[in-house]
Design a protein around this motif. Structure first.
Motif, PDB file in Angstrom:
ATOM      1  N   LEU A  34       0.838  -1.191   0.000  1.00 17.05           N
ATOM      2  CA  LEU A  34       0.000   0.000   0.000  1.00 17.05           C
ATOM      3  C   LEU A  34       0.876   1.245   0.000  1.00 17.05           C
ATOM      4  O   LEU A  34       1.971   1.253   0.566  1.00 17.05           O
ATOM      5  CB  LEU A  34      -0.908   0.012   1.229  1.00 17.05           C
ATOM      6  CG  LEU A  34      -1.836  -1.191   1.413  1.00 17.05           C
ATOM      7  CD1 LEU A  34      -2.606  -1.062   2.726  1.00 17.05           C
ATOM      8  CD2 LEU A  34      -2.795  -1.327   0.239  1.00 17.05           C
ATOM      9  N   THR A  56      -7.940   1.175  -3.561  1.00 19.40           N
ATOM     10  CA  THR A  56      -6.926   1.779  -2.707  1.00 19.40           C
ATOM     11  C   THR A  56      -5.678   2.017  -3.543  1.00 19.40           C
ATOM     12  O   THR A  56      -5.637   1.643  -4.724  1.00 19.40           O
ATOM     13  CB  THR A  56      -6.616   0.888  -1.493  1.00 19.40           C
ATOM     14  OG1 THR A  56      -5.767   1.597  -0.582  1.00 19.40           O
ATOM     15  CG2 THR A  56      -5.936  -0.407  -1.915  1.00 19.40           C
ATOM     16  N   VAL A  92      -1.931   1.204  -4.492  1.00 18.49           N
ATOM     17  CA  VAL A  92      -0.986   0.097  -4.389  1.00 18.49           C
ATOM     18  C   VAL A  92       0.236   0.411  -5.245  1.00 18.49           C
ATOM     19  O   VAL A  92       0.102   0.691  -6.435  1.00 18.49           O
ATOM     20  CB  VAL A  92      -1.622  -1.231  -4.861  1.00 18.49           C
ATOM     21  CG1 VAL A  92      -0.621  -2.365  -4.764  1.00 18.49           C
ATOM     22  CG2 VAL A  92      -2.881  -1.542  -4.067  1.00 18.49           C
ATOM     23  N   VAL A  96      -8.163  -4.131  -4.096  1.00 21.22           N
ATOM     24  CA  VAL A  96      -7.892  -5.180  -3.115  1.00 21.22           C
ATOM     25  C   VAL A  96      -9.168  -5.993  -2.934  1.00 21.22           C
ATOM     26  O   VAL A  96     -10.235  -5.441  -2.644  1.00 21.22           O
ATOM     27  CB  VAL A  96      -7.450  -4.597  -1.758  1.00 21.22           C
ATOM     28  CG1 VAL A  96      -7.271  -5.718  -0.725  1.00 21.22           C
ATOM     29  CG2 VAL A  96      -6.157  -3.812  -1.916  1.00 21.22           C
ATOM     30  N   GLU A 120     -11.092  -8.873  -0.870  1.00 22.09           N
ATOM     31  CA  GLU A 120     -11.034  -9.457   0.462  1.00 22.09           C
ATOM     32  C   GLU A 120     -12.184 -10.418   0.703  1.00 22.09           C
ATOM     33  O   GLU A 120     -13.288 -10.243   0.167  1.00 22.09           O
ATOM     34  CB  GLU A 120     -11.070  -8.351   1.527  1.00 22.09           C
ATOM     35  CG  GLU A 120      -9.896  -7.404   1.440  1.00 22.09           C
ATOM     36  CD  GLU A 120     -10.028  -6.201   2.341  1.00 22.09           C
ATOM     37  OE1 GLU A 120      -9.020  -5.768   2.919  1.00 22.09           O
ATOM     38  OE2 GLU A 120     -11.168  -5.685   2.450  1.00 22.09           O
ATOM     39  N   THR A 159      -7.281 -11.331   3.023  1.00 18.13           N
ATOM     40  CA  THR A 159      -7.115 -10.705   1.714  1.00 18.13           C
ATOM     41  C   THR A 159      -6.931 -11.804   0.681  1.00 18.13           C
ATOM     42  O   THR A 159      -6.144 -12.727   0.880  1.00 18.13           O
ATOM     43  CB  THR A 159      -5.895  -9.769   1.710  1.00 18.13           C
ATOM     44  OG1 THR A 159      -6.094  -8.742   2.691  1.00 18.13           O
ATOM     45  CG2 THR A 159      -5.705  -9.123   0.348  1.00 18.13           C
ATOM     46  N   SER A 218      -6.747 -11.151  -3.013  1.00 15.79           N
ATOM     47  CA  SER A 218      -5.979 -10.781  -4.194  1.00 15.79           C
ATOM     48  C   SER A 218      -5.789  -9.272  -4.251  1.00 15.79           C
ATOM     49  O   SER A 218      -6.557  -8.512  -3.649  1.00 15.79           O
ATOM     50  CB  SER A 218      -6.695 -11.267  -5.461  1.00 15.79           C
ATOM     51  OG  SER A 218      -5.886 -11.095  -6.602  1.00 15.79           O
ATOM     52  N   VAL A 219      -4.763  -8.860  -4.978  1.00 15.12           N
ATOM     53  CA  VAL A 219      -4.509  -7.448  -5.243  1.00 15.12           C
ATOM     54  C   VAL A 219      -4.282  -7.286  -6.742  1.00 15.12           C
ATOM     55  O   VAL A 219      -3.530  -8.045  -7.351  1.00 15.12           O
ATOM     56  CB  VAL A 219      -3.282  -6.934  -4.469  1.00 15.12           C
ATOM     57  CG1 VAL A 219      -2.966  -5.494  -4.862  1.00 15.12           C
ATOM     58  CG2 VAL A 219      -3.507  -7.033  -2.964  1.00 15.12           C
ATOM     59  N   LEU A 247       0.593 -11.425   0.298  1.00 11.76           N
ATOM     60  CA  LEU A 247      -0.500 -10.508   0.638  1.00 11.76           C
ATOM     61  C   LEU A 247      -0.460 -10.069   2.095  1.00 11.76           C
ATOM     62  O   LEU A 247      -1.353  -9.372   2.564  1.00 11.76           O
ATOM     63  CB  LEU A 247      -1.844 -11.166   0.333  1.00 11.76           C
ATOM     64  CG  LEU A 247      -2.055 -11.568  -1.135  1.00 11.76           C
ATOM     65  CD1 LEU A 247      -3.380 -12.300  -1.289  1.00 11.76           C
ATOM     66  CD2 LEU A 247      -2.025 -10.336  -2.046  1.00 11.76           C
ATOM     67  N   VAL A 291      -0.197  -6.121   2.635  1.00 18.39           N
ATOM     68  CA  VAL A 291      -1.479  -5.452   2.350  1.00 18.39           C
ATOM     69  C   VAL A 291      -2.506  -5.800   3.407  1.00 18.39           C
ATOM     70  O   VAL A 291      -3.249  -4.926   3.886  1.00 18.39           O
ATOM     71  CB  VAL A 291      -1.994  -5.855   0.948  1.00 18.39           C
ATOM     72  CG1 VAL A 291      -3.424  -5.370   0.743  1.00 18.39           C
ATOM     73  CG2 VAL A 291      -1.083  -5.263  -0.132  1.00 18.39           C
TER      74      VAL A 291
END
Length: 302
Positions: free
Chosen positions: A91, A249, A251, A258, A260, A265, A267-268, A291, A294
């Motif tokens: 982040l 958000t 990144v 993101v 959740e 979490t 995946s991003v 992850l 994050v």
């Protein structure tokens, strides 16, 4: 002046964020970067510091060389990695995206390109391009001649420039383009997604063999749209779509997504664009080992 033992810890902590920032750009994961910083602390605490005049430079030198050793070792491990290897996302504060050079220095796209450099090329590029160190200091840090370091830097810069995304938009434009992509994904609108994707878009998915992911990069708008549509409409990583929460958000200096579940979490996702504002690269990290930062809400400091 000799650094008093009582000030040793304070001197190190003063530079910890910088050392982590160097190590993260070198290694591509928060966990490895933190280990490198911890190793630097051990060397710092055991070293004879009587001749140290520049604490910051000394610590950066130690950390860079520790990261180099770790990177050389990691190369062999990454060759046997299951599926594409992507850097660990982190982040960043929203205002980072408004500083083009700062955001670029930690972007997922740039970190992916840095993976294709040799360890020494990567070290020179990071110290010169991200932190502005002069070649003479880099040469001293790496115990190389200044001429050889300049050659490494020129080669690395040429390699990176040939492969990095060329959409030099400001923060607001990039955020708007990202929002269009995310709206299409969240709305399950495949037709709209096809309009936003560049014809030669490539998607990298990193599951590390622990989460369902494509074993090779997916290329082409139709294939990428189908893959996104498939994973957004069915359970993923053991979580039903109805139990997923998706939040936008920042990144790695870019607007991102993101995903959740109820307790973790999942995946991003980050994206990059071509000159026309269409998505040309999608990076999706789902390996749970990558992850942690994050999930903990850890923000990369600069």
């Amino acid at each position: 002046m000799r650094i008093a033992e009582t000030d040793m810890s304070e001197s190190f902590e003063e530079h910890r964020s910088l050392l982590f920032a160097v190590a993260y750009r070198m290694l591509g994961t928060a966990a490895d970067a933190e280990d490198a910083v911890q190793d630097a602390w051990l060397r710092w605490s055991a070293a004879d510091r009587s001749d140290v005049r520049d604490t910051r430079g000394y610590l950066v030198r130690i950390t860079t060389n520790i990261a180099l050793d770790r990177l050389r070792s990691a190369r062999a491990q990454r060759e046997t990695y299951v599926g594409p290897w992507l850097p660990e996302p982190m982040l960043t504060a929203p205002d980072v995206a408004d500083d083009a050079e700062l955001a670029e220095s930690v972007s997922m796209a740039l970190l992916v390109v840095l993976e294709t450099l040799s360890p020494l090329e990567r070290a020179v590029f990071v110290l010169k391009e991200a932190f502005g160190y002069p070649y003479a200091e880099i040469a001293a840090a790496l115990d190389r001649s200044e001429a050889s370091v300049r050659q490494l830097g020129a080669r690395a810069r040429k390699h990176v420039e040939a492969r990095r995304p060329r959409f030099a938009a400001d923060g607001a434009e990039r955020r708007a383009a990202t929002d269009r992509f995310l709206d299409a994904v969240l709305g399950g609108d495949v037709n709209r997604l096809m309009e936003i994707l560049a014809p030669d878009v490539t998607m990298w998915t990193d599951g590390g063999g622990k989460v369902r992911a494509a074993m090779r990069p997916i290329t082409g708008a139709a294939k990428v749209a189908r893959f996104i549509g498939a994973i957004s409409g069915e359970p993923y990583a053991g979580v039903d779509p109805a139990d997923m929460r998706m939040r936008r958000t920042d990144v790695n200096g870019r607007p991102g997504l993101v995903i959740e579940g109820p307790d973790r979490t999942i995946s991003v996702v980050t994206v990059d664009f071509d000159a026309g504002g269409r998505v040309e690269a999608v990076h999706m990290v789902s390996n749970p080992d990558k992850l942690v930062a994050v999930a903990e809400g850890r923000e990369l400091a600069f």
